[in-house]
Scaffold this active site. Sequence first.
Site, PDB file in Angstrom:
ATOM      1  N   SER A 296     -11.210  -8.671  -9.610  1.00 18.29           N
ATOM      2  CA  SER A 296     -11.805  -9.597  -8.863  1.00 18.29           C
ATOM      3  C   SER A 296     -11.198  -9.956  -7.423  1.00 18.29           C
ATOM      4  O   SER A 296      -9.923  -9.939  -7.198  1.00 18.29           O
ATOM      5  CB  SER A 296     -12.030 -10.868  -9.749  1.00 18.29           C
ATOM      6  N   HIS A 346     -13.865 -17.577 -13.704  1.00 17.29           N
ATOM      7  CA  HIS A 346     -13.414 -16.854 -15.072  1.00 17.29           C
ATOM      8  C   HIS A 346     -12.690 -17.398 -16.138  1.00 17.29           C
ATOM      9  O   HIS A 346     -12.850 -17.240 -17.435  1.00 17.29           O
ATOM     10  CB  HIS A 346     -12.921 -15.574 -14.648  1.00 17.29           C
TER      11      HIS A 346
END
Length: 422
Positions: A296, A346
Amino acid sequence: MTLLADLLSTVFERRYRQPARYLRNDRPLEELAGDLVGSAGETSGLALAQDILSGFEDLNDEDKLVFFRTVAGRLNIDPEKVRTALDAYEKNPCKASYRDFMTASEPRRQELFRRLNRVPGATGTLVNMRADLLRLGDKDPELDALDLDLRHLFASWFNRGFLVLRPINWESPAHILEKIIAYEAVHAIHSWDDLRRRLEPADRRCFAFFHPSMPDEPLIFVEVALTKGIANSIQSLLAEDREAHPAEDADTAVFYSISNCQAGLANISFGNSLIKQVASDLAAELGGLKTFVTLSPIPGLTRWLEREGVEWHAAAPEEMKATAAHYLLNAKSRGTRPFDPVARFHLGNGAIIHAVHPDADTSDKGRAQSGGTMVNYLYDLAKVAQNHEKFATTQEVMAADAVKSLARSAALQQTSKGNADA
């Protein structure tokens, strides 16, 4: 019989579309909206709804704002009626008094949007309408309330139970592939060859959520790389000359790009369900997969460093790595929430911060937003529910011990530097 049914359906649709054209009388859409909420007839209501939807798409931004503000004001709740209904329910809680309270407390504009949505194909138009509202609203309190109404309705209409998970591959229809290129928001797809490298090889996957009312519009999609070991660089993951491997050899699924596609569905959460569903499906398909991680970006890192007065441009890779770990664990916004939006997403889904990688994104965008640093969030399918609950309750950032150690070293360096400057 099927052909006959199709012909009858076509005739009926033509018949009820005719009144929509006939009823067009150039009255303001706000008046038509009031008529629609007050109409009892289904056919006349459909004609009015079609007029409003078609007319709205033809408006300029100034007139769209007039429409939004008028609907927000005229079709709002009546506080006095709400108080009266609540008092009546409190004195005599029964089905009738509760129904009266529900009716009084729901803005009539919610019923307006429900009736607009009866028109075939209207759901996508209403999603675009909310995109206009978000673009033009500019934190107007009255329009914020109107947006909450749409969010409330969309949360039901786009409930996970209505969404369809579809794999996207090189054989998917061209109009869907074109939208994947257009909607990719993390790592730009520069050409059809670039897209092919992400979809065709056996060790690559892509999945998207669709809604039955918007079958040609992906709502959100995720791109996945099947690898041996955890990826630590987006450039190597997407390299033109990389060697593809059999999917059966992979032990790790790397979610390297998640893109929301519809601006009008902002703050309607799909990513949580998408990642967990894809991970579960891949685990069932490929028994060798044991690890599910993201690779990410850290989009808020350099912005936060600049806000804190930290000069990062000349930092060495290992220094950026430690600084990023400190940022992910300790930088906060609005109280105890993590500053980084991707981290909030997340961690809120039940992942933990697994590893931080310097020089993992050497693109101009990667350098600008995080000095090239990226992060793996680990999804342990056996623990995501527990981690989600803990984060939701305490906002505690869950991280691997190595990441915590990095963060502590960065904090000590900052303290030492502060003491030296003093």
